[in-house]
Enzyme design. Structure first.
Site, PDB file in Angstrom:
ATOM      1  N   ASP A   1      -6.222  -0.157  19.230  1.00 30.58           N
ATOM      2  CA  ASP A   1      -5.766   0.214  17.899  1.00 30.58           C
ATOM      3  C   ASP A   1      -6.894   0.932  17.195  1.00 30.58           C
ATOM      4  OD1 ASP A   1      -3.167  -0.689  17.760  1.00 30.58           O
ATOM      5  OD2 ASP A   1      -3.827  -2.767  17.522  1.00 30.58           O
TER       6      ASP A   1
ATOM      7  N   ASP B   1     -13.228  -1.238  -9.277  1.00 24.94           N
ATOM      8  CA  ASP B   1     -12.321  -1.214  -8.119  1.00 24.94           C
ATOM      9  C   ASP B   1     -12.999  -1.955  -6.960  1.00 24.94           C
ATOM     10  OD1 ASP B   1     -10.642  -0.684  -6.089  1.00 24.94           O
ATOM     11  OD2 ASP B   1     -10.653   1.499  -6.304  1.00 24.94           O
TER      12      ASP B   1
ATOM     13  N   ARG C   1       0.239   4.489  -8.038  1.00 23.10           N
ATOM     14  CA  ARG C   1      -0.622   5.001  -6.975  1.00 23.10           C
ATOM     15  C   ARG C   1      -1.899   5.635  -7.532  1.00 23.10           C
ATOM     16  NH1 ARG C   1       2.078   8.842  -3.452  1.00 23.10           N
ATOM     17  NH2 ARG C   1       3.414   9.308  -5.208  1.00 23.10           N
TER      18      ARG C   1
END
Lengths: 679, 569
Positions: free
Chosen positions: A303, A340, A378
């Site tokens: 992956d 953030d 978003r």
């Protein structure tokens, strides 16, 4: 296990236990599993009877020594196996200590009443409550709540992990401990077959079954044993015809020297040690077969996220809009990301600091409020007192934001966004009110050292394929950077399965890692499926290995261990067979020099007497087993080279080396025996 | 060793090297069912054979079907030969009025020819009528050779195919091997041999009066036609007792060279067929060179020992420059004889142009070891290829583990099943040779046939069982094999050495055919190139040497040492 107390190769207590075990293993019921050693034991019995009973010819001291060394040969081989098992047994004891009988709080009825039961009484489907400080009574799935869990008993890793209901992090293991909060667990295993139970049985070797390659090698060794049995048994008639005779003791000595006792004695130790090495990498292989299959693998599916790249994208570049200084963009980007806490956000702050030395600031002194990212907007950013709004986010979201504030998204910025997306990056547009400041280039960061590892794999003949949900452009760019051979973009879980089937149909053996329930079918289909310990129960059951550290790149180490396991067997087989040449030159002239004095010409080692020659060969044969125990446990040194070069190297070391070594060894032992007046 | 020895061995080897590709390509065309030049002539004949025999040429067999067909066909062959031998006095073409062959000898001869051994415990010209020679013995010279080729081709198919249930049709392979390969080459070679002086006649033995006035009987017969297939089919059963040392079988050095070329032609070609049918030409050549290495080593040792001669003879005043001429034809000399002995025992031919019994011990050791290695140095027609297949599998298995993968041979995993069958096919001849010769040297029945004592006697008994189990058929001589003891035991060894080897090998082929083919990568064990060549040769030598070292050291090895010390037996 690496993080458990390291168990040393030659621990004193382990050795004592192994020594006792090697005597216990003399029982024919045990020996019969190993045809080569069974023949040695039968020969030792025969020689002992000859010594005790009638028909003793020649020197008593010589016969006694031969008999003792024959028994030593069997004991040394048993000892090798016992040492290999001993390490597993010590680990099993450590695990057993964690498996105390805890009291479980079982939920009864729909009302949520609790009752106290022993953990061994739990059945599949029972629901239990576990709170901070309590041990989880059995394997299961969290169906309610979230908790931090200490899994060090299983993984050796002391940092706690989060387990929560739903999703791919819901599996818990019996014997681990809840550190905070309260969860409800649905039990998924019957008593006696929990993960911990299985792990104990595995490390102890109780479930050890011979692997296909081991069986094939056993057949070869048994076949060779029969060949040598024929060669020695018929030697007596030939000797009688020639006017001499050979005693049973000497014939047994010859037989034992010729049959492949070195590899026969070390074969099971090699297998056990291989499993043990896998375990010390904190990988639990469900069978030796799985480890061997790992050595055969030639396609590796990995992956992208978390395996090839760091899990998260990081800011790598700032692209200002026309008329905006890069430093101003950096300042606005930093403001938008100050609070953030996502890895992407933090990486923006770090980049701003690296490029322009901008220091972090407190929201309070800025008099601003953080607006977190939501799926609807978003965007994230800051709302200042006085109405100023700074945002960063997806281009179309920011486009809407600046339009609402009376601005517009400049054409140049649109082009930058398209370019970054085309290169496989993620563009984040930064806006201050209606003014667009520029674009942040977020990039997938390939983990350090991956390219080198893929080069190693390529040298071994293993192709790596990266699986990603990204679009083909992005995928291609990361694939190029990481140096993988191939990639599968926009992959859905069922695509993985299809890819595995396709590779297998083309004659490839495929390994993959996975953790989600989605991965279970692919894990089951793959020749080697390594599930992450953090993964779901379904994934762990579908694969044939579980990585307790949940580190997908560890598959590479397992592949190397698998190869090393097979190489060690092959190398010692070659060594064992090529040893025989020297033994013939020691024993055959010794046997018949009385009949044909000219045969002394074959005594190329110039061994002192016929008796010292035979004894030296027997002693060498026994001691070489002991000398090679460390190699059997450690495995032969492995380098990632093509098959041709590995073959050349190993043939030289173990084939030619095996031819020469006994000439030297037997000669030295002969000198020693003579010096000690033993022969 | 004189320069001429290098030259003779070198020229012979280069001719074989040159023949390998054309023969290999032709064999591939024949067995892949492609068109060949001979189709217009042989096509109708082939179809007629199938129609008469009731065989559907498109129907292939699995390995069990294939093996069963071989066994049924061969047992029927034994019975047929036995019947003709016993009834020859009542049948035509018996101008010399030879009586029925005695039962035990008839049985052992029948087994001997059907197993491609051609061990002859009798003198052909004094025992077998022309009909027996042609319709029974020469017939099986063709059919047993064709059977060997068929097995080799089936093995190649097993390697080449993947996930397949069948490995070909024995009946088709047998028919095509006979019609397209053995008959045409034999026909042409027989004509060439006749042109060189090999007799071909149905007349009874010629009665002549020699110059000194004595009456002499000179046996004749259809020799040339049998001679060609004797070599080409690596049968080795001579029309005359003296075999290829008889001037009517092998009149000159030229025919000698032709006969040796016929022996190796098909076995060498099959290595190329292996490469081309599996799509791995380099693998075919690696096998070829491993064989060549062992061939050149054997020929070199044998020629050297024979040209150096026997010190005991030289002490008696025999010219040392001539080498060891005891038991050799003057027209061949020590080098041609040593080369012929090496070739005939590398292949399971067994034709001889001199007395192996009279070789120096070391020179005699070479033919003995060649057979004991399994006759895989080019080997018998087909038998050499399917024999070396066993060693390839063993080499791949032992060394393949050392590259860190489950051993694989051209993409097929070599697992327990294959190893078991490979070991079985190694064990059967080993058992026959060691147990048989051990029984011979400790029993009165066995000992009474030995002409010599000491290590030389041991070599004689060992050679007999080695030759029988290896389906070679050459004799060390000095051993009276026509006794109940040897007739029965050797026939058993011949039967086991042939069919108990073929059946497990076909089993391996069937098992490989059924397997999936794995993709090749840098991690794949290489089965081409010099490394594999040496590995394969090494495995063959080590397995053979380890098995037979003890008995050889009591036979030829000690005899060589004793000869150096001036003793002889």
């Amino acid at each position: 296990m690496s993080k458990h107390a390291e168990i040393r190769l030659l621990d004193r207590a382990l050795l004592a236990r192994a020594a006792a075990d090697s005597v216990r293993k003399l029982h024919p019921r045990h020996m019969v599993h190993n045809p080569v050693l069974f023949v040695v034991e039968a020969g030792a019995v025969l020689a002992t009877l000859a010594l005790l009973g009638v028909g003793t010819r020649g020197s008593l001291s010589f016969q006694l020594q031969v008999v003792l060394w024959l028994w030593a040969t069997v004991l040394f081989a048993n000892f090798a196996e016992a040492v290999a098992e001993g390490r597993g047994k010590a680990q099993a004891d450590a695990l057993r200590r964690t498996k105390t009988d805890t009291v479980a709080r079982r939920l009864v009825g729909a009302a949520g009443d609790e009752e106290q039961v022993g953990s061994t009484e739990l059945r599949r489907g029972d629901r239990v409550v576990v709170e901070a400080g309590q041990a989880i009574p059995g394997d299961g799935t969290v169906v309610e709540g979230i908790a931090s869990v200490d899994e060090s008993a299983i993984t050796g890793e002391s940092a706690p992990v989060i387990r929560e209901a739903g999703g791919d992090r819901s599996a818990v293991t019996g014997g681990t401990k809840v550190l905070s909060d309260r969860i409800v667990v649905e039990i998924t295993s019957e008593p006696g077959s929990t993960f911990l139970d299985r792990m104990i049985r595995l490390v102890e070797g109780a479930e050890r079954q011979k692997t296909p390659n081991e069986i094939a090698l056993d057949i070869l060794l048994a076949g060779l044993t029969i060949v040598f049995l024929l060669a020695t048994v018929t030697l007596r008639p030939f000797a009688l015809y020639s006017g001499g005779d050979v005693s049973p003791t000497v014939l047994v000595a010859l037989l034992v020297c010729l049959i492949p006792t070195t590899i026969g004695g070390l074969l099971s130790a090699i297998g056990i040690a291989g499993m043990d090495r896998v375990l010390r990498h904190n990988v639990l292989a469900m069978s030796g077969r799985a480890v061997e299959a790992a050595g055969d693998v030639n396609v590796l599916l990995l992956d992208k996220t978390g395996t090839i790249t760091l899990g998260n994208r990081q800011a790598s570049q700032l692209v200002p809009a026309p008329g905006v200084a890069e430093r101003d963009l950096a300042e606005l980007a930093q403001l938008a990301s100050l609070a953030d806490e996502t890895p992407e956000g933090r990486s923006i702050v770090v980049l701003a600091k690296e490029r322009f030395g901008l220091r972090g600031r407190e929201l309070r002194e800025l008099k601003a409020r953080f607006v977190p990212f939501t799926a609807r907007t978003r965007m994230s950013g800051l709302d200042f007192e006085g109405g100023r709004k700074v945002r960063k986010g997806a281009a179309d979201a920011v486009d809407g934001f600046v339009k609402a504030a009376g601005g517009h998204l400049p054409e140049e910025v649109r082009r930058d966004v398209a370019r970054i997306a085309g290169e496989g990056g993620t563009p984040l547009v930064v806006a201050d009110g209606g003014r667009v400041a520029g674009t942040i280039y977020l990039k997938d960061v390939v983990k350090g050292g991956m390219r080198e590892r893929f080069d190693r794999l390529r040298a071994m003949g293993i192709r790596t394929v990266m699986i990603t949900g990204d679009n083909p452009l992005t995928a291609a760019s990361i694939a190029r950077e990481a140096g993988v051979d191939d990639f599968l973009a926009e992959a859905k879980p069922e695509d993985k399965l299809a890819l595995i089937r396709k590779e297998q149909a083309g004659g490839n053996l495929v390994a993959m890692t996975g953790d989600g329930t989605n991965d279970a079918p692919a894990l089951a289909q793959a020749d080697v499926g390594m599930a992450m310990n953090t993964g779901t129960q379904a994934a762990k059951e579908a694969g044939n290995m579980v990585d307790l550290d949940s580190n997908p790149t560890k598959l590479i180490e397992v592949v190397e261990i698998g190869k090393q396991l097979l190489m060690t067997r092959g190398a010692l087989t070659t060594f064992s067979i090529s040893n025989d040449v020297a033994k013939y030159f020691a024993i055959i002239p010794a046997l018949f020099v009385a009949t044909y004095p000219q045969l002394e010409a074959l005594n190329v080692m110039k061994l002192a007497t016929p008796e010292s020659a035979i004894l030296s060969a027997v002693v060498f044969n026994a001691l070489v087993i002991v000398a090679l125990i460390p190699l059997a446990l450690r495995g032969v040194s492995y380098r990632p080279l093509g098959a041709g070069r590995i073959l050349r190297r190993n043939l030289l070391i173990y084939g030619v080396g095996g031819l020469v070594a006994p000439f030297v060894g037997i000669k030295l032992i002969d000198l020693l025996l003579v010096a000690l007046r033993l022969a | 060793m004189p320069a001429s020895a290098f030259l003779e061995i070198g020229v012979y080897f280069l001719l074989i090297l040159a023949l390998t590709r054309p023969v290999g390509v032709y064999l591939r065309r024949v067995f892949a069912g492609e068109r060949t030049l001979l189709d217009p002539v042989l096509g109708p004949l082939e179809r007629l054979v199938y129609r008469v025999a009731g065989v559907d040429p498109r129907k292939e067999q699995g390995w069990k079907g294939y093996a069963t067909a071989i066994l049924v066909f061969s047992v029927a062959g034994v019975l047929g030969v036995y019947a003709v031998e016993r009834l020859q006095a009542l049948l035509p073409l018996d101008p010399d009025r030879l009586p029925a062959v005695p039962p035990v000898l008839a049985w052992s001869t029948a087994v001997s020819f059907v197993t491609n051994t051609n061990w002859q415990a009798y003198s052909g010209e004094a025992t077998m009528s022309y009909l027996t020679q042609m319709a029974a013995l020469a017939l099986h010279n063709f059919l047993s050779a064709a059977t060997g080729i068929a097995v080799a081709v089936a093995v190649i198919r097993g390697i080449a195919r993947a996930e397949a249930k069948t490995i070909g049709s024995f009946w088709v392979d047998l028919t095509r091997a006979t019609l397209y390969v053995l008959l045409p080459i034999s026909f042409v070679s027989a004509v060439v041999l006749m042109s060189q002086g090999v007799v071909q006649s149905f007349a009874p033995a010629a009665k002549v009066t020699t110059l000194s006035g004595a009456a002499q009987t000179i046996p004749l017969g259809p020799v040339a036609s049998q001679e060609a297939i004797k070599e080409l089919g690596t049968n080795g059963g001579g029309f005359f007792n003296a075999n290829s040392s008889h001037p009517y079988e092998n009149p000159s050095p030229a025919t000698n060279l032709l006969e040796m070329l016929l022996i190796f032609a098909v076995p060498a070609g099959l290595t190329h067929t292996l490469g081309s049918m599996t799509g791995k030409p380099r693998h075919g050549w690696a096998v070829f060179w491993a064989m060549s290495l062992l061939f050149l080593a054997g020929a070199g040792v044998c020629a050297r020992a024979e040209t150096r001669g026997n010190p005991i003879h030289q002490a008696l005043g025999v010219d040392a420059a001539a080498g060891n001429m005891e038991g050799k034809e003057v027209r061949f000399g020590p080098v041609d004889t040593a080369l012929f002995a090496t070739v005939t025992t590398d292949a399971s031919c067994g034709a001889v142009n001199g007395m192996h019994d009279s070789f120096t011990p070391l020179g005699g050791l070479v033919p003995l070891v060649n057979i004991q290695l399994g006759e895989v140095v080019f080997g018998g027609v087909g038998a050499g290829l399917y024999g070396i297949f066993v060693f390839v599998v063993l080499a791949v298995f032992i060394a393949g583990l050392m590259v860190g993968r489950t051993p694989e041979y051209l993409g097929k995993k070599v697992e327990g099943g294959e190893v078991k069958l490979a070991m079985l096919s190694v064990l059967v001849p080993t058992f026959c040779i060691l147990v048989g010769s051990a029984a011979a040297v400790v029993s009165k029945a066995g000992l009474s046939s030995l002409a010599n004592a000491g290590p030389h006697g041991l070599s004689e008994a060992l050679y007999a069982f080695t030759s029988a189990a290896g389906n070679n058929g050459s004799a060390f001589a000095g051993l009276n094999a026509n006794t109940g003891f040897y007739d029965v035991l050797l026939a058993l060894a011949m039967f086991a050495g042939r069919f108990l080897v073929i059946v497990p090998i076909l089993g391996m082929a069937g098992s490989l055919a059924a397997k999936k083919r794995l993709a090749e990568s840098a991690g794949t064990f290489p089965v081409d190139g010099p490394l594999f060549t040496f590995l394969l040769a090494g495995v063959i030598v080590v397995v053979g040497a380890l098995t037979f070292f003890p008995v050889l050291s009591l036979g030829p090895a000690v005899e060589q040492l004793l000869m150096a010390a001036g003793r002889t037996f």
